[in-house]
Design a protein around this motif. Sequence first.
Motif, PDB file in Angstrom:
ATOM      1  N   GLN A  35     -10.156 -12.871  -7.892  1.00  0.00           N
ATOM      2  CA  GLN A  35      -9.125 -12.360  -6.895  1.00  0.00           C
ATOM      3  C   GLN A  35      -7.936 -12.852  -7.026  1.00  0.00           C
ATOM      4  N   LYS A  50      -9.537   6.117  -1.937  1.00  0.00           N
ATOM      5  CA  LYS A  50      -9.633   5.284  -0.960  1.00  0.00           C
ATOM      6  C   LYS A  50      -8.672   4.177  -0.941  1.00  0.00           C
ATOM      7  N   PRO A  51      -8.218   3.421   0.309  1.00  0.00           N
ATOM      8  CA  PRO A  51      -7.329   2.480   0.148  1.00  0.00           C
ATOM      9  C   PRO A  51      -7.611   1.441  -1.017  1.00  0.00           C
ATOM     10  N   LEU A  52      -6.482   0.832  -1.434  1.00  0.00           N
ATOM     11  CA  LEU A  52      -6.574  -0.375  -2.392  1.00  0.00           C
ATOM     12  C   LEU A  52      -7.046  -1.613  -1.613  1.00  0.00           C
ATOM     13  N   ARG A  53      -8.133  -2.385  -1.910  1.00  0.00           N
ATOM     14  CA  ARG A  53      -8.832  -3.377  -1.140  1.00  0.00           C
ATOM     15  C   ARG A  53      -8.313  -4.619  -1.706  1.00  0.00           C
ATOM     16  N   GLY A  54      -8.000  -4.772  -3.019  1.00  0.00           N
ATOM     17  CA  GLY A  54      -7.421  -6.090  -3.549  1.00  0.00           C
ATOM     18  C   GLY A  54      -7.255  -5.891  -5.205  1.00  0.00           C
ATOM     19  N   HIS A  82      -9.349  -2.667  -7.097  1.00  0.00           N
ATOM     20  CA  HIS A  82     -10.443  -2.482  -6.524  1.00  0.00           C
ATOM     21  C   HIS A  82     -10.313  -1.513  -5.090  1.00  0.00           C
ATOM     22  N   PHE A  83     -10.906  -0.664  -5.215  1.00  0.00           N
ATOM     23  CA  PHE A  83     -10.860   0.493  -4.044  1.00  0.00           C
ATOM     24  C   PHE A  83     -11.967   0.331  -3.111  1.00  0.00           C
ATOM     25  N   GLU A 123       0.586  -1.107  -0.158  1.00  0.00           N
ATOM     26  CA  GLU A 123       0.016   0.068  -0.105  1.00  0.00           C
ATOM     27  C   GLU A 123       0.767   1.201  -0.076  1.00  0.00           C
TER      28      GLU A 123
END
Length: 482
Positions: free
Chosen positions: A461, A450-454, A481-482, A369
């Motif tokens: 995934q 927003k933070p990167l979720r994946g 994906h954010f 991140e």
Amino acid sequence: DSHSKHSGAEGEGPGLVVTACLGGVRRVEARVGISFVSTEQAQRALASEVGNRGFDAVAAGTAAEWELLLGRFRVEGGSDRDRLLWTTMWQRLHAMPGELQPDEVPWMAPKYRHFNDIYCLWDSVRCANSLYALVDAPFASDLCASLVEIGEQTGWIPDAWMTGGSAYIQGDCSAAVLFAEAALKRLPGFDADGALRALLKTLEAPSPDPLSHGRHPGWAKDGFIALGIRNCASRTVEYAFHDHCASLLAETIGDGETATRYRLQAARLWENWHPGHRCFGPRRPDGSWDDFDPWKPQCRDFWNDPHFYEGTGHDYALTSWHVMGELVKRHGGAGEFAAYLDEYLKRCYFWKEINLHAPWLYHYAGMPERVAPALHKLMDRKVKPGRAGLADNEDMGAWSSWWITGAMGLCPVPGSDHYLLAAPRFDRIEIDLVGIFRPLTFTVRGDSQKPLRGISLNGNQLHRFWVSHAEIAAGADIGFHF
């Protein structure tokens, strides 16, 4: 024009003399054909490439060719500045190296496409050539074939090659990196056996001039290049990495003996680890350490530095991709390595191609991140639109490719078939790969603030922040994906 006077020049070598009375003259057109072989060849080139077309027609045709090429690299979103740089960087990348057809080469008898101004392979192998292997695999394979052929016909694979001659070797035989990647990525038409033969000749044959051909013998004998040879410590680091690449190349063709020999030789790099400075250091001929500042070159003309070529001890430690895991351990673990990267990014003395990748190394600290914020900050600081927009020399696409891959959220790991991933700079990127029907796309899903979720690959995934060449070389959709 009736107000112009034209006179020709005769004699050895090319020449053109144009004398014009400026009154009333608004434009003078000159059609020029160039050949290294003969006047007749130059005339044929002129006839085939220009013919009877005027300047405007030639310019329009050239613009149309650029539009066709650059149309392969499409983006949506992002800032106006980034979109301008995106197109500009792709154009710069494709402007080099130049090539000649086999019948246009007077200094040897090539059978394949001949690239006549590979002037800084040492820089381009850090990113540019890896990017080409992805977006234009046939070109990357042809470049390898040209390097192999030069090695076969001259006896040495060059580190820099310009109009039939080798230039100063900045590091070692950088083609080893290209060959390892070509073999691991299974580039079409790449002759791994021929590449290994030519590479071993260059790495092992006694050299009459190791600054232009082949290697210094100290590495094989002592496990380091000693003080007294210019850039001794950085050469030691480069030799070790290229031996690692030679080992990978040998392994892909089943030559276990050569693979083992070069893997063990590459491991001698750790004999040069200076624990006090946390980097690889210079040794005197007797094996003792020479004094050095790991953060600063020893002289103003840093390309002539006694220890490191255009860099510092910390710069070169971070170029050792093949031992990054061990490097993290020697810094005390992931947290300590991340703190070291923080310090490095603040203290780095100057920026060259050897250290532009540093923000990507947060991956090895288990903190993916942190890559994009540090990388994008550096990109904004070092590359801008305008005539003075680059912080350093382009060096055969090294800077352009670094900016492009950073904007894609993709970092080629030199000497491997892996790419690290981070948040891209555009909402959507679509790239047409040469010879592939499916595009490679990078798509932002959600609010990128927003933070990167994946990350997903083709809708599935990913439980990692990297992909292999095989996973994307035939086209793919990478989702952030954010």
